[in-house]
Design an enzyme around this catalytic site. Structure first.
Site, short mmCIF file in Angstrom:
data_model
loop_
_atom_site.label_atom_id
_atom_site.label_comp_id
_atom_site.label_asym_id
_atom_site.label_seq_id
_atom_site.Cartn_x
_atom_site.Cartn_y
_atom_site.Cartn_z
N VAL A 283 0.85 -1.17 -0.05
CA VAL A 283 0.05 0.07 0.00
C VAL A 283 0.88 1.19 0.19
CG1 VAL A 283 -1.50 1.46 1.36
CG2 VAL A 283 -1.92 -1.36 1.10
N ASP A 330 0.65 37.02 -33.99
CA ASP A 330 0.19 38.49 -34.88
C ASP A 330 0.74 39.50 -34.34
OD1 ASP A 330 -1.81 36.80 -36.04
OD2 ASP A 330 -3.46 37.05 -34.44
N ASP A 630 -7.09 35.47 -33.94
CA ASP A 630 -8.19 36.22 -33.21
C ASP A 630 -9.68 35.94 -34.15
OD1 ASP A 630 -7.45 38.05 -35.18
OD2 ASP A 630 -6.96 39.32 -33.86
N ASP A 634 -8.82 32.00 -38.38
CA ASP A 634 -7.63 31.76 -37.72
C ASP A 634 -7.92 30.32 -36.89
OD1 ASP A 634 -6.27 33.97 -38.31
OD2 ASP A 634 -6.86 35.13 -36.54
N ASN A 696 9.75 5.70 -1.80
CA ASN A 696 9.39 4.28 -1.73
C ASN A 696 10.36 3.27 -2.15
OD1 ASN A 696 6.85 5.57 -1.75
ND2 ASN A 696 6.06 4.98 -3.84
N ASP A 728 3.97 11.17 1.41
CA ASP A 728 3.05 11.20 0.20
C ASP A 728 2.14 12.72 0.37
OD1 ASP A 728 3.73 9.34 -1.28
OD2 ASP A 728 1.55 8.19 -1.30
P1 ATP Z 1 -2.01 41.38 -37.76
O1 ATP Z 1 -2.47 40.13 -38.78
O2 ATP Z 1 -0.94 41.27 -37.24
O3 ATP Z 1 -3.19 41.41 -36.45
P2 ATP Z 1 -3.18 43.22 -39.44
O4 ATP Z 1 -4.38 43.86 -38.60
O5 ATP Z 1 -2.56 44.13 -40.25
O6 ATP Z 1 -2.29 42.67 -38.58
P3 ATP Z 1 -5.26 42.09 -40.62
O7 ATP Z 1 -6.31 42.30 -39.53
O8 ATP Z 1 -5.55 40.53 -41.39
O9 ATP Z 1 -3.89 41.97 -40.16
O10 ATP Z 1 -5.47 43.02 -41.80
C1 ATP Z 1 -5.07 42.98 -43.00
C2 ATP Z 1 -4.99 44.19 -43.72
O11 ATP Z 1 -6.02 44.86 -43.89
C3 ATP Z 1 -4.13 45.40 -42.71
O12 ATP Z 1 -2.83 45.38 -43.06
C4 ATP Z 1 -5.04 46.69 -43.40
O13 ATP Z 1 -4.33 47.10 -44.54
C5 ATP Z 1 -6.43 46.08 -43.71
N1 ATP Z 1 -7.21 46.32 -42.79
C6 ATP Z 1 -7.18 46.00 -41.22
N2 ATP Z 1 -8.30 46.45 -40.61
C7 ATP Z 1 -9.24 46.94 -41.75
C8 ATP Z 1 -10.39 47.54 -41.60
N3 ATP Z 1 -11.07 47.57 -40.37
N4 ATP Z 1 -11.03 47.81 -42.66
C9 ATP Z 1 -10.52 47.76 -43.80
N5 ATP Z 1 -9.09 47.41 -43.86
C10 ATP Z 1 -8.50 46.83 -42.84
#
Ligand code: ATP
Length: 902
Positions: A283, A330, A630, A634, A696, A728
């Protein structure tokens, strides 16, 4: 089906009236309170949990414990009351300890579950707010957007390009295009209820406003809850390996115990006494408590991680964290602060500077260092109008922004120019990371309709035919395009994150139903560059990673030059590090990518789909990958990664559900803290495994050698059980919370295939175990040979030596090296545990009523000196052997070097 189908053919107004809710204000707090009472929490009640009594009873289900109880009962019946009572009491104490550990493990696990509970965006008393999804009530008006998990059964009353993935409910993996229109049909199957949203399904595109119609167990998901596997696979690979090891150890302990018993009987010991001693030994020696202590150590480590802002969703990842060799992150918001400020604008061939910082709308526009009135610059004013209207963020007093910080920064810039006018929005084509752009159709005060579009400059330019340049709208020639891209490049070199802006007027006959047709033939109006400063603590965290043999990689949708500039600022680029773009990736085969991937530090202009390829390539190259994300897209990469990491603030529900780790503050350095914590948790598990197993081994060997040497029993059953209880129990638990050794992040990652006994632990168990057994036996033998008639005294000496040797050895376990490598007082709980275990031992030795129970006597000074020397000897001698064993150290370094790193 009947339940939800009834809302399908009702007009939205009828649904609202039925639930006594006004969609333009939502419910008020009083309504919510009353309804919550009626409907109960909006939760799926999980299946039957094990009751407290059940957990307690389980502690006795162990085969050897049962045999021991039966054997003791028999000895009780035969008249050995005191022994029987004492043994049963110890067994019960042991069970209480096991019970406490299990309950603690269970509690910490359910606390974890609560932490990652979903939230919802709800409209109450005229305001949008975030609430716990469990607090939703029928009649609540909620907002749904891409990436959200639908928190209850809802009737959609306003949809915008809304697609929902309902496979969890219907098995159908093709997303359903949702509508807010009434469906008139006699029998509508779940999959066809297109104006309904169901709990547990996820919005993968677009937005919607909806009224909650069913909550909790009344939802469609609730009805089939018993069919769904809700519990996460919580057993870690280590726990599984330990369970296997446990079986081997049981076998070995049983064989050795049998040997002890047989040898004892052959040497003329009483068979019954030998049997009882043998069962007690079995045990004590079988480390049945190990899995529970591992769970407690993991769970407590997880609690510590929470304090460091990392929530572990899947327990196995705690172990994997310690093996991570690459962290892919990112950029925006994780490596940077996501506190965007528009500082430069290029429009109409002019460069403008925007002053002010943060989201406070205070600042002005300068051109050639002269303040200007934006209204007098047509193209700039148009750009800001596009920026302000093609935007879903909202700006509040005091510089607070709700929504995407990129869009917030644009609103702030528009506000600085005094432009706050919003036009009536007719349609939205939402932003997503693959399209890299967003568009809206608006109608101005004169009834004219415009498409306003913003997005990544290169992407946007490809959809433009004209440009507003030098006061005129002119065709976008290759020359002009190059000029704009050169401007974009220059801004990016200064680490600016750039967006382009474009528009066109819609012809009166044009329909709005074809998205791609709308985003065509646009007029480019300019670029806006925003700074997004790197997070202060990230530079150091990246350095820590490099020291710890962990490669850091930036993966961003942003422009290559911007990404590179930020990577340089953060010290992310290694000497031979490379940067590649999504386009380069497309041109590479998987094999090419795998062979080059270890040299790449920055992936720019990638889409979420690329992330999956990146994860796999790293894995094929032998890495253990942590990957952040995010968005909805993804999720596959997060799932495929060894450690999928989601963002607590910016992350969508879908990404969080796919992840094994959630960063409460979206911060890269939190991943590094989690890795550090993961490494130290694993170290601690190794520490108490080495403690328990060596103890042990010592227990079995003292008995075994004594029987071989033809000596009397050095320990009686109750003493064996007691040693087991005090070792233990508290000291092992205290090792589970041992503070990390400072060098945790100075060594290379652990090889994920490494045995738990690697790096000196196996050696430690064997050497210390043998020495503890031999020294305790020596103490017994010396005392016994001096006074063979006083067996109890010799047994007390053996008992005390064994306990003290283990209590001293526990400090030796705290470091891979010898006992002298760490300050013994740096783990206060351990010191307290050791003091209380020692005090308990002294109690059973000196408190007279307990002496007959434990077969002890009070020892004299000479005997204490003997106990002192023999209990210190094992760690001293073993430490000396370790010092003289250079081979061991060579092996250690070699083992570490074999860990895969870039
Ligand atoms: P990460 O990927 O590091 O978060 P990021 O925000 O640049 O960076 P995405 O969110 O994929 O990546 O955006 C890609 C591209 O799209 C950006 O570089 C920008 O040029 C454009 N973008 C980002 N946000 C907007 C938005 N709200 N409206 C229009 N275009 C956008």
């Amino acid at each position: 089906m009947a339940n939800t189908a009834r809302w399908v053919d009702w007009e939205a107004e009828k649904v609202a009236a039925h639930f006594r809710v006004n969609p333009s204000t939502g419910l008020d707090d009083e309504d919510v309170r009353i309804r919550a009472k009626q409907a109960g929490p909006n939760q799926i009640v999980e299946g039957q949990k094990k009751s407290m009594v059940g957990i307690f009873v389980d502690q006795f289900k162990d085969f050897m414990v049962l045999i021991l109880m039966v054997a003791t009962l028999i000895s009780g019946i035969l008249g050995e009351y005191t022994d029987a009572i004492a043994i049963i009491a110890i067994v019960i104490l042991n069970a209480i300890l096991g019970f406490a550990q299990e309950i603690k493990a269970e509690r910490s696990l359910s606390a974890l579950k609560k932490l990652s509970a979903p939230t919802a965006k709800v409209f109450r008393s005229g305001k949008w707010e975030r609430c716990d999804a469990a607090s939703l009530v029928p009649g609540d008006v909620i907002y749904l957007e891409s990436g959200m998990r639908i928190p209850a059964d809802v009737r959609l009353i306003q949809t915008e390009n809304c697609y929902v993935e309902e496979s969890a409910l219907t098995g159908e993996s093709v997303p359903v295009n949702k509508t807010d229109e009434v469906i008139i049909q006699s029998h509508v199957a779940l999959g066809d209820q297109k104006n309904m949203g169901f709990m547990g399904t996820s919005v993968i595109q677009g937005t919607a406003v909806a009224i909650v119609v069913q909550t909790g167990m009344a939802t469609e998901m609730g009805k089939i809850a018993h069919l769904i596997e809700t519990t996460e696979q919580m057993e870690t690979p280590l726990q599984r390996r330990l369970a296997q090891l446990g079986k081997v150890l049981i076998g070995v302990s049983l064989i050795l115990t049998a040997l002890v018993v047989v040898t004892g009987i052959l040497h003329g010991h009483d068979a019954y006494k030998m049997f009882l001693a043998g069962v007690s030994l079995a045990v004590a020696a079988i480390p049945e408590g190990l899995p529970a202590i591992v769970t407690v150590a993991l769970a407590m480590g997880v609690q510590r991680m929470i304090r460091r802002r990392a929530i572990v969703r899947k327990l196995p990842s705690v172990e994997t964290l310690g093996c991570a060799t690459v962290v892919c992150s990112d950029k925006t918001g994780t490596l940077t602060q996501n506190k965007m400020t528009v500082t430069h604008i290029w429009s109409d061939g002019h460069r403008y500077e925007v002053t002010g910082s943060g989201f406070e709308p205070k600042g002005s526009f300068l051109c050639d260092q002269q303040a200007i009135q934006v209204q007098n610059h047509f193209s700039l004013a148009r750009l800001l109008e596009v920026a302000g209207n093609c935007n879903n963020a909202s700006l509040h007093a005091g510089g607070r922004v709700d929504g995407d910080p990129t869009e917030g920064a644009l609103l702030v810039a528009a506000a600085k120019a005094g432009l706050k006018q919003k036009y009536q929005r007719m349609k939205e084509i939402p932003f997503d990371s693959t399209r890299k752009r967003m568009s809206v159709v608006v109608e101005n005060n004169e009834g004219k309709r415009y498409v306003y579009c913003k997005g990544a400059p290169d992407i946007l330019l490809s959809r433009c035919t004209h440009v507003s340049y030098k006061g005129k709208i002119t065709p976008l020639t290759t020359n002009l395009k190059e000029q704009i891209m050169a401007e974009n490049e220059q801004m990016a070199e200064n680490a600016l994150r750039n967006l382009g802006f474009a528009y066109r007027e819609l012809e009166s006959y044009e329909k709005m139903d074809r998205d791609t047709a709308l985003e065509r033939k646009l007029i480019f109006v300019g670029l806006a560059g925003m700074i997004d400063p790197p997070r202060d603590e990230v530079r150091e965290a990246i350095q820590t990673c490099h020291q710890a043999g962990i490669k850091t990689v930036m993966i961003t949708g942003d422009h290559q030059t911007t990404a590179l500039a930020i990577a340089k600022q953060l010290g992310m680029l290694q000497s031979k590090g490379k940067t590649i773009t999504g386009r380069d990736l497309d041109d590479m085969t998987d094999e090419e990518l795998t062979s080059h991937i270890s040299q790449i530090d920055v992936f720019a202009r990638v889409t979420p789909e690329h992330k999956l390829r990146i994860v796999k390539a790293f894995q094929h190259a032998g890495h253990v990958v942590a990957m952040t994300g995010d968005g909805v897209n993804d999720a596959p990469a997060i799932k495929a990664a060894d450690i999928g990491v989601a963002m607590g603030i910016a992350g969508t529900d879908v990404s969080k559900e796919a992840a094994s780790l959630i960063l409460v503050d979206d911060n890269f350095s939190t991943i590094v803290s989690a890795i550090e914590e993961g490494r130290s948790i694993y170290d601690n598990i190794r520490k108490f495994i080495s403690y328990l197993l060596a103890s042990n081994v010592g227990e079995i060997l003292i008995m075994f050698f004594a029987m071989l040497a033809g000596l009397p029993l050095p320990l009686v059953p109750i003493q064996i059980l007691w040693v087991n209880l005090v070792t233990d129990g508290l000291p092992a638990m205290a090792l589970g919370v041992d503070p990390a050794e400072e060098k945790t992040m100075n060594r290379l990652p652990r090889n994920s295939k490494e045995s738990i006994f690697a790096r000196g632990i196996g050696w430690k168990i064997v050497t210390r175990g043998i020495l503890i057994g031999v020294c305790s036996l020596a103490a017994f033998w010396i005392t016994y040979s001096e006074a063979p008639h006083d067996l109890v005294r010799a047994q007390t000496v053996a008992f005390a030596t064994l306990v003290f040797a283990q209590l001293i050895y526990v400090f030796d376990c705290r470091s891979v090296g010898t006992i002298f490598h760490r300050n013994p007082f740096s783990n206060v709980p351990l010191v307290l545990a050791v003091i209380s275990s020692a005090a308990l031992l002294i109690g059973v030795m000196y408190y007279e009523p307990l002496q007959p129970l434990f077969h002890t006597v009070a020892l004299g000074v000479r005997e204490w000196i003997l106990v002192g020397v023999t209990s210190f000897l094992p760690v001293l001698v073993a430490g000396l052997i370790d010092q003289l064993r250079p081979k061991n150290r060579i092996q250690l370094t070699k083992q570490n070097k074999e860990a895969p790193i870039s």
